[in-house]
Write a protein that holds these residues in place. Structure first.
Motif, PDB file in Angstrom:
ATOM      1  N   SER A  39       0.834  -1.205   0.000  1.00 57.75           N
ATOM      2  CA  SER A  39       0.000   0.000   0.000  1.00 57.75           C
ATOM      3  C   SER A  39       0.867   1.253   0.000  1.00 57.75           C
ATOM      4  CB  SER A  39      -0.937  -0.002   1.205  1.00 57.75           C
ATOM      5  OG  SER A  39      -1.820  -1.106   1.148  1.00 57.75           O
ATOM      6  N   GLN A  40       1.912   1.240   0.812  1.00 55.54           N
ATOM      7  CA  GLN A  40       2.818   2.390   0.839  1.00 55.54           C
ATOM      8  C   GLN A  40       3.426   2.637  -0.526  1.00 55.54           C
ATOM      9  OE1 GLN A  40       5.399   1.075   4.036  1.00 55.54           O
ATOM     10  NE2 GLN A  40       4.644   2.673   5.415  1.00 55.54           N
ATOM     11  N   ARG A  41       3.880   1.568  -1.187  1.00 52.35           N
ATOM     12  CA  ARG A  41       4.498   1.710  -2.506  1.00 52.35           C
ATOM     13  C   ARG A  41       3.501   2.267  -3.517  1.00 52.35           C
ATOM     14  NH1 ARG A  41       7.257  -3.185  -1.327  1.00 52.35           N
ATOM     15  NH2 ARG A  41       5.700  -4.428  -2.454  1.00 52.35           N
ATOM     16  N   LEU A  42       2.276   1.767  -3.476  1.00 56.42           N
ATOM     17  CA  LEU A  42       1.263   2.199  -4.430  1.00 56.42           C
ATOM     18  C   LEU A  42       0.918   3.675  -4.232  1.00 56.42           C
ATOM     19  CD1 LEU A  42      -0.530   0.749  -6.643  1.00 56.42           C
ATOM     20  CD2 LEU A  42      -2.366   0.933  -4.975  1.00 56.42           C
ATOM     21  N   ILE A  43       0.748   4.086  -2.976  1.00 59.32           N
ATOM     22  CA  ILE A  43       0.384   5.475  -2.685  1.00 59.32           C
ATOM     23  C   ILE A  43       1.531   6.416  -3.072  1.00 59.32           C
ATOM     24  CG2 ILE A  43      -0.108   7.086  -0.791  1.00 59.32           C
ATOM     25  CD1 ILE A  43      -1.714   4.717   0.500  1.00 59.32           C
ATOM     26  N   ARG A  44       2.767   6.012  -2.772  1.00 52.85           N
ATOM     27  CA  ARG A  44       3.921   6.818  -3.178  1.00 52.85           C
ATOM     28  C   ARG A  44       4.009   6.895  -4.703  1.00 52.85           C
ATOM     29  NH1 ARG A  44       7.098   4.116   0.946  1.00 52.85           N
ATOM     30  NH2 ARG A  44       7.934   2.778  -0.714  1.00 52.85           N
ATOM     31  N   PHE A  45       3.698   5.778  -5.358  1.00 50.60           N
ATOM     32  CA  PHE A  45       3.789   5.726  -6.809  1.00 50.60           C
ATOM     33  C   PHE A  45       2.844   6.726  -7.476  1.00 50.60           C
ATOM     34  CE2 PHE A  45       2.447   3.532 -10.859  1.00 50.60           C
ATOM     35  CZ  PHE A  45       3.576   3.891 -11.589  1.00 50.60           C
ATOM     36  N   SER A  46       1.698   6.980  -6.856  1.00 49.73           N
ATOM     37  CA  SER A  46       0.768   7.953  -7.447  1.00 49.73           C
ATOM     38  C   SER A  46       1.428   9.319  -7.591  1.00 49.73           C
ATOM     39  CB  SER A  46      -0.515   8.056  -6.608  1.00 49.73           C
ATOM     40  OG  SER A  46      -0.275   8.688  -5.355  1.00 49.73           O
ATOM     41  N   VAL A  47       2.263   9.677  -6.614  1.00 47.01           N
ATOM     42  CA  VAL A  47       2.983  10.954  -6.669  1.00 47.01           C
ATOM     43  C   VAL A  47       4.129  10.871  -7.668  1.00 47.01           C
ATOM     44  CG1 VAL A  47       4.341  12.621  -5.333  1.00 47.01           C
ATOM     45  CG2 VAL A  47       2.347  11.510  -4.288  1.00 47.01           C
ATOM     46  N   THR A  48       4.887   9.787  -7.611  1.00 47.09           N
ATOM     47  CA  THR A  48       6.026   9.614  -8.514  1.00 47.09           C
ATOM     48  C   THR A  48       5.589   9.654  -9.973  1.00 47.09           C
ATOM     49  OG1 THR A  48       7.141   8.262  -6.859  1.00 47.09           O
ATOM     50  CG2 THR A  48       7.952   8.091  -9.109  1.00 47.09           C
ATOM     51  N   LEU A  49       4.454   9.025 -10.267  1.00 51.01           N
ATOM     52  CA  LEU A  49       3.943   8.979 -11.639  1.00 51.01           C
ATOM     53  C   LEU A  49       3.663  10.392 -12.155  1.00 51.01           C
ATOM     54  CD1 LEU A  49       2.991   7.121 -13.961  1.00 51.01           C
ATOM     55  CD2 LEU A  49       0.736   7.063 -12.872  1.00 51.01           C
ATOM     56  N   ALA A  50       3.002  11.204 -11.346  1.00 51.57           N
ATOM     57  CA  ALA A  50       2.702  12.588 -11.752  1.00 51.57           C
ATOM     58  C   ALA A  50       3.993  13.400 -11.895  1.00 51.57           C
ATOM     59  CB  ALA A  50       1.761  13.238 -10.745  1.00 51.57           C
ATOM     60  N   LYS A  51       4.926  13.222 -10.956  1.00 48.92           N
ATOM     61  CA  LYS A  51       6.195  13.948 -11.034  1.00 48.92           C
ATOM     62  C   LYS A  51       6.978  13.565 -12.283  1.00 48.92           C
ATOM     63  CE  LYS A  51       8.552  14.299  -7.086  1.00 48.92           C
ATOM     64  NZ  LYS A  51       9.069  13.928  -5.729  1.00 48.92           N
ATOM     65  N   ASN A  52       6.984  12.270 -12.602  1.00 41.37           N
ATOM     66  CA  ASN A  52       7.707  11.815 -13.791  1.00 41.37           C
ATOM     67  C   ASN A  52       7.114  12.391 -15.071  1.00 41.37           C
ATOM     68  OD1 ASN A  52       9.438  10.324 -12.215  1.00 41.37           O
ATOM     69  ND2 ASN A  52       8.473   8.343 -12.634  1.00 41.37           N
ATOM     70  N   MET A  53       5.787  12.493 -15.117  1.00 41.11           N
ATOM     71  CA  MET A  53       5.153  13.053 -16.317  1.00 41.11           C
ATOM     72  C   MET A  53       5.486  14.532 -16.460  1.00 41.11           C
ATOM     73  SD  MET A  53       4.046  10.378 -17.549  1.00 41.11           S
ATOM     74  CE  MET A  53       3.530  11.201 -19.048  1.00 41.11           C
ATOM     75  N   ILE A  54       5.542  15.237 -15.347  1.00 41.85           N
ATOM     76  CA  ILE A  54       5.915  16.655 -15.400  1.00 41.85           C
ATOM     77  C   ILE A  54       7.375  16.806 -15.828  1.00 41.85           C
ATOM     78  CG2 ILE A  54       6.372  18.685 -13.953  1.00 41.85           C
ATOM     79  CD1 ILE A  54       3.755  17.976 -12.455  1.00 41.85           C
ATOM     80  N   ASP A  55       8.260  15.981 -15.284  1.00 36.94           N
ATOM     81  CA  ASP A  55       9.679  16.055 -15.660  1.00 36.94           C
ATOM     82  C   ASP A  55       9.863  15.781 -17.157  1.00 36.94           C
ATOM     83  OD1 ASP A  55      10.442  16.710 -13.100  1.00 36.94           O
ATOM     84  OD2 ASP A  55      11.041  14.666 -12.551  1.00 36.94           O
TER      85      ASP A  55
END
Length: 312
Positions: free
Chosen positions: A86-102
């Motif tokens: 669950s921690q990985r999935l919730i963190r991934f939601s942020v990482t995914l958005a950050k990666n798309m912005i980068d």
């Protein structure tokens, strides 16, 4: 704590938020008939979420909201996820958005006359976990202290993923806003916006006064902006006026496209004959809203229209 919203608004008049995620994914053929809603695709099909994020950036959005609205430890555990998963999935939601912005920002052509877009980590209401329509009434039957504990672990996990801010959104009742503020003060988190869902031009869905909610939130340093989302757009101009009467903080609005939502069937019935979304947004801006986007049923085309109209 650095106020990223204020810093942004010092450089441009409006901050354009993205549009719908869940209904946009459905429009693209995804089935979200699941208590985890769009969060399920973080595991099953993150490329679809990435595609929606990317389209909103290209449409002119200054802020992406993550796919964590329905991603709670309690809801994920119910589906067999361990705490670590669950921690990985919730963190991934942020990482995914950050990666798309980068990736978007890596192209110099996308930087012309723009500031680098922000990531707002979505914190959906307790009612979204219940998935029984109570996110549109606030009739939870639990205490404010219990709401604090419900949100604690997800909030900590989202903050550790380092988004720019938190989007505490679609809150149907004042008690949930107070619980989240208590938690943010306790954890000393990054700034947040608090946005309620509302039933008319003066009251949030629990029938409490938006003015009283805004007056209380005005005194809280962790609240960088406040306002309304997932609400019939015809009510928004009045709600903005009510909020502006008691606070000078930036006002955030991202209502749905308009229509009637059935919380049990999770279906929208459109309403005919109202002004266009962009025409209504011009009124929200006139009343004092500075962060403007869309919620359910809005599309990249709607956000493109907003960006063109408000950034002239």
């Amino acid at each position: 704590m650095a106020d990223v919203i204020q810093a942004y608004l010092e450089q441009q008049k409006y901050l354009i938020i993205d549009g719908a995620l869940g209904t946009e994914l459905e429009r693209r053929g995804c089935s979200l008939d699941d208590p985890l809603w769009s969060a399920r695709l973080l595991t099953d099909n993150p490329e679809m979420i990435a595609g929606v994020h990317s389209d909103y950036l290209h449409a002119g959005a200054d802020c992406l909201i993550t796919a964590s609205y329905q991603a709670t430890f309690q809801g994920l555990a119910r589906h067999g996820y361990t705490k670590e998963q669950s921690q990985r999935l919730i963190r991934f939601s942020v990482t995914l958005a950050k990666n798309m912005i980068d990736a978007f920002w890596a192209d110099p052509a996308n930087r012309v006359n723009r500031l680098k877009p922000l990531v707002a980590a979505s914190v959906g209401p307790y009612g979204a976990f219940l998935a029984n329509g109570s996110e549109y009434t606030g009739d939870y039957g639990i205490t404010e202290d219990e709401l604090v504990e419900f949100h604690r672990e997800r909030l900590k996990t989202l903050v550790l993923a380092e988004p720019d801010l938190l989007a505490c959104e679609t809150l149907p009742c004042f008690a949930e806003a107070r619980a989240l503020v208590r938690l943010m003060e306790d954890l000393d988190t990054i700034p947040a916006w608090i946005s309620f869902s509302a039933r008319d031009g003066r009251h949030i869905n629990s029938k409490e006064s938006i003015r009283e909610c805004a007056q209380w939130l005005d005194r809280k340093p962790c609240v960088a902006a406040l306002g309304i989302n997932c609400t019939d757009p015809v009510h928004v101009a009045s709600l903005v006026k009510e909020i502006r009467s008691v606070t000078d903080k930036p006002i955030v609005v991202y209502p749905n496209k308009g229509g009637v939502y059935d919380g049990l069937t999770k279906e929208w019935t459109p309403k005919l004959g109202q002004p266009s979304f962009v025409q209504m947004a011009a009124q929200w801006a006139k009343q004092g809203a500075r962060l403007i986007g869309g919620c359910c049923q809005t599309t990249p085309d709607d956000i493109r229209g907003l960006a063109l109209a408000l950034k002239l």
